[in-house]
Design a protein around this motif. Structure first.
Motif, mmCIF file in Angstrom:
data_model
loop_
_atom_site.group_PDB
_atom_site.id
_atom_site.type_symbol
_atom_site.label_atom_id
_atom_site.label_comp_id
_atom_site.label_asym_id
_atom_site.label_seq_id
_atom_site.Cartn_x
_atom_site.Cartn_y
_atom_site.Cartn_z
ATOM 1 N N LEU A 48 11.698 -4.003 10.857
ATOM 2 C CA LEU A 48 10.320 -4.477 10.682
ATOM 3 C C LEU A 48 9.465 -3.848 11.768
ATOM 4 N N VAL A 49 8.356 -3.238 11.380
ATOM 5 C CA VAL A 49 7.397 -2.696 12.342
ATOM 6 C C VAL A 49 6.019 -3.232 11.973
ATOM 7 N N TYR A 50 5.403 -3.954 12.911
ATOM 8 C CA TYR A 50 4.060 -4.485 12.712
ATOM 9 C C TYR A 50 3.071 -3.660 13.540
ATOM 10 N N GLU A 75 -0.850 -3.840 9.357
ATOM 11 C CA GLU A 75 0.087 -3.212 8.426
ATOM 12 C C GLU A 75 1.509 -3.472 8.899
ATOM 13 N N ALA A 76 2.379 -3.761 7.945
ATOM 14 C CA ALA A 76 3.771 -4.070 8.247
ATOM 15 C C ALA A 76 4.677 -3.163 7.428
ATOM 16 N N LEU A 77 5.538 -2.435 8.123
ATOM 17 C CA LEU A 77 6.555 -1.614 7.481
ATOM 18 C C LEU A 77 7.853 -2.397 7.431
ATOM 19 N N VAL A 78 8.429 -2.511 6.233
ATOM 20 C CA VAL A 78 9.740 -3.122 6.050
ATOM 21 C C VAL A 78 10.654 -2.035 5.494
ATOM 22 N N THR A 129 13.617 2.112 -0.551
ATOM 23 C CA THR A 129 14.231 1.543 0.648
ATOM 24 C C THR A 129 13.204 1.104 1.675
ATOM 25 N N ALA A 130 11.913 1.289 1.404
ATOM 26 C CA ALA A 130 10.883 0.906 2.371
ATOM 27 C C ALA A 130 9.593 0.572 1.647
ATOM 28 N N ALA A 131 8.796 -0.281 2.276
ATOM 29 C CA ALA A 131 7.479 -0.646 1.744
ATOM 30 C C ALA A 131 6.565 -0.987 2.907
ATOM 31 N N VAL A 132 5.269 -0.731 2.718
ATOM 32 C CA VAL A 132 4.264 -1.080 3.709
ATOM 33 C C VAL A 132 3.286 -2.059 3.078
ATOM 34 N N PHE A 133 2.954 -3.108 3.822
ATOM 35 C CA PHE A 133 2.044 -4.147 3.351
ATOM 36 C C PHE A 133 0.866 -4.241 4.319
ATOM 37 N N ARG A 134 -0.304 -4.610 3.771
ATOM 38 C CA ARG A 134 -1.521 -4.678 4.589
ATOM 39 C C ARG A 134 -2.216 -6.016 4.396
ATOM 40 N N LEU A 135 -2.824 -6.486 5.485
ATOM 41 C CA LEU A 135 -3.664 -7.681 5.463
ATOM 42 C C LEU A 135 -4.873 -7.415 6.347
ATOM 43 N N VAL A 136 -6.067 -7.808 5.883
ATOM 44 C CA VAL A 136 -7.279 -7.709 6.686
ATOM 45 C C VAL A 136 -7.723 -9.123 7.032
ATOM 46 N N SER A 137 -7.745 -9.408 8.322
ATOM 47 C CA SER A 137 -8.163 -10.715 8.824
ATOM 48 C C SER A 137 -9.591 -10.604 9.333
ATOM 49 N N PRO A 138 -10.551 -11.335 8.743
ATOM 50 C CA PRO A 138 -11.958 -11.164 9.116
ATOM 51 C C PRO A 138 -12.272 -11.702 10.511
ATOM 52 N N ASP A 139 -13.357 -11.258 11.063
ATOM 53 C CA ASP A 139 -13.850 -11.770 12.341
ATOM 54 C C ASP A 139 -14.035 -13.282 12.233
ATOM 55 N N GLY A 140 -13.485 -14.022 13.192
ATOM 56 C CA GLY A 140 -13.593 -15.476 13.190
ATOM 57 C C GLY A 140 -12.493 -16.186 12.445
ATOM 58 N N ASP A 141 -11.589 -15.459 11.828
ATOM 59 C CA ASP A 141 -10.494 -16.061 11.073
ATOM 60 C C ASP A 141 -9.688 -17.003 11.960
ATOM 61 N N GLN A 142 -9.638 -18.286 11.597
ATOM 62 C CA GLN A 142 -8.906 -19.324 12.333
ATOM 63 C C GLN A 142 -9.329 -19.387 13.802
ATOM 64 N N VAL A 158 0.834 -1.201 0.000
ATOM 65 C CA VAL A 158 0.000 0.000 0.000
ATOM 66 C C VAL A 158 0.871 1.254 0.000
ATOM 67 N N ASP A 159 0.392 2.283 -0.679
ATOM 68 C CA ASP A 159 1.085 3.571 -0.725
ATOM 69 C C ASP A 159 0.650 4.500 0.396
ATOM 70 N N LYS A 160 -0.565 4.290 0.911
ATOM 71 C CA LYS A 160 -1.094 5.178 1.939
ATOM 72 C C LYS A 160 -1.510 4.360 3.162
ATOM 73 N N PRO A 161 -0.557 4.026 4.009
ATOM 74 C CA PRO A 161 -0.892 3.259 5.210
ATOM 75 C C PRO A 161 -1.761 4.070 6.161
ATOM 76 N N THR A 162 -2.557 3.374 6.964
ATOM 77 C CA THR A 162 -3.458 4.029 7.913
ATOM 78 C C THR A 162 -3.002 3.894 9.356
ATOM 79 N N LEU A 163 -2.040 3.021 9.631
ATOM 80 C CA LEU A 163 -1.598 2.783 11.005
ATOM 81 C C LEU A 163 -0.222 3.384 11.287
#
Length: 430
Positions: free
Chosen positions: A190-192, A156-159, A134-147, A113-118
């Motif tokens: 790494l920042v989660y 969101e994870a900053l690398v 030199t940096a990238a932010v990645f996002r994952l949405v885990s739904p209610d009840g996931d696993q 993602v280019d515009k992180p929210t966290l």
């Protein structure tokens, strides 16, 4: 598949260089490349082809929602009066839910993602411009009840790669001590962050880590000896390990490491080697850090900043004040290659796993490590030091942590986990 298309980050205009390769699938840190001495080293084990990670779980992936082992079954949870229930699903025998369940964060595609929210604008301002890559932010949405975990969770994870800053290049002169010849190659950070997306009060367990495996000599390709980590020197600043039962579930008590093979103080990993190897959780001695593991959602305003010192170059005119980053807690080095990695974090401890369950006949090995890239030519036991920083095992089930360091996140909080790895190289004397 796009989730296996590598995202490359590299420090610009630096010799020696530092670069990493990330796969959106499982947020895999696929390669950490350095070139300190005219040779190319990849510090991480793993398969040659990105798609081969489908056959090899937990190799350099993120782990979530919950790292390590939880007892199978239903568990009532409560933090600050907010209640919910976790249903831990078996995926390691019939008693253990491992690394977030059958389909954890390691087996899902993450979105860059280019515009992180966290992360705030102030925090991101410490990174170089986008053109530097030199940096990238990645996002994952885990739904209610996931696993079996309650609540919709946004992660969101900053690398990021951080250059070493200004440092004097050192040259070998008559009478120089070898310690004078060590220099910095840069840092991997790494920042989660995670937040529950709920209009009502909610709570869920969160305990993330990177399940990455290091070998500082494999790229030398000097035969079987270069694949072993037994001659790597390891320091872990810990006084205790978790006491676990026969299926490796926590007993919520600790055993002292003094005068045991678990006392790692700059000694070879192979010294006092226990049984089949290492697979233990180390509770770190308290490190002075002001970087919290969670903070109020209401704090996330444009000028909020927890990353200034985490993202600070090692060599800078105004170094970080003591306490605004953790003191180094783990050091892994190889006298043979001259490479060293040093970690600090705001997490309470780490798993040290020496790849004891790895089967070379079922795996894949990178060509840079002398492998063919084909199945059956993998890495065997004791070929990697997996250093996985996270909070204690199933801490939300430990009565002694209630409303404290319990790995529970409520809907008015943001989870904040950082790990920084400084990479160094010691030039060999002529």
């Amino acid at each position: 598949m796009s989730e296996f298309k590598p995202v490359l980050l590299a420090l610009p205009s630096l010799t020696p260089s530092l670069a990493i390769e990330i796969l959106p699938y499982g947020l895999i840190i696929n390669k950490i490349i350095v070139q300190p001495d005219g040779r190319t080293h990849d510090l991480l084990i793993g398969p040659e082809l990105p798609q081969h990670h489908l056959q090899r779980k937990y190799v350099n992936t993120i782990i979530g929602r919950y790292a390590n082992r939880i007892p199978v079954g239903k568990h009532a949870i409560e933090r600050n009066g907010i209640q919910a229930e976790v249903t831990a699903i078996a995926n390691e025998g019939d008693k253990v839910s491992l690394h977030g369940g059958p389909t954890g964060f390691d087996a899902l595609p993450w979105e860059q993602v280019d515009k992180p929210t966290l992360f705030t604008a102030t925090e991101l301002s410490h990174l170089p411009g986008a053109e530097e890559s030199t940096a990238a932010v990645f996002r994952l949405v885990s739904p209610d009840g996931d696993q079996g975990f309650p609540g919709k969770l946004i992660v969101e994870a900053l690398v990021a790669l951080i250059g070493p800053g200004t440092q004097e290049r050192k040259f070998i002169r008559p009478g120089d001590h070898i310690d004078q010849l060590e220099f910095d190659l840069g840092s991997v950070v790494l920042v989660y962050r995670a937040k529950l997306d709920s209009a009502q009060p909610a709570v869920t367990p969160v305990n993330l880590t990177q399940h990455w495996g290091f070998n500082l000599t494999a790229s030398l390709k000097d035969g079987p000896e270069s694949l072993s980590i037994k001659d790597h020197l390891l320091t872990i600043k810990a006084d205790n390990i978790v006491d676990r039962d026969e299926v490796h579930l926590s007993k919520y008590s600790y055993l002292p490491v003094a005068n045991t093979p678990h006392a790692h103080v700059a000694k070879p990993i192979g010294q006092d080697f226990p049984g089949v190897g290492y697979d233990d959780y180390y509770l770190l001695s308290k490190a002075p850090t002001e970087v919290p593991k969670r903070f109020p959602v209401s704090s996330l305003k444009p000028d909020f900043d927890l990353l200034k010192d985490v993202l600070r170059p090692t060599h800078e005119d105004t170094p970080a004040p003591r306490g605004q980053r953790g003191e180094p807690v783990v050091e892994l080095s190889s006298p043979k290659s001259g490479l060293k990695i040093i970690f600090d974090t705001n997490q309470s401890g780490l798993m040290f796993y020496s790849n004891i369950f790895s089967d070379a006949s079922e795996g894949y090995r990178k060509r840079i490590h002398g492998g063919s890239g084909e199945k059956g030519d993998g890495y065997g036991p004791q070929t990697a030091a997996f250093l996985e920083f996270h909070d204690p095992l199933a801490a939300f089930l430990d009565p002694s942590t209630k409303n404290g360091d319990d790995t529970l996140l409520t809907s008015d909080e943001i989870y904040n986990n950082y790990v920084r790895m400084d990479v160094k190289f010691k030039q060999q004397a002529p």
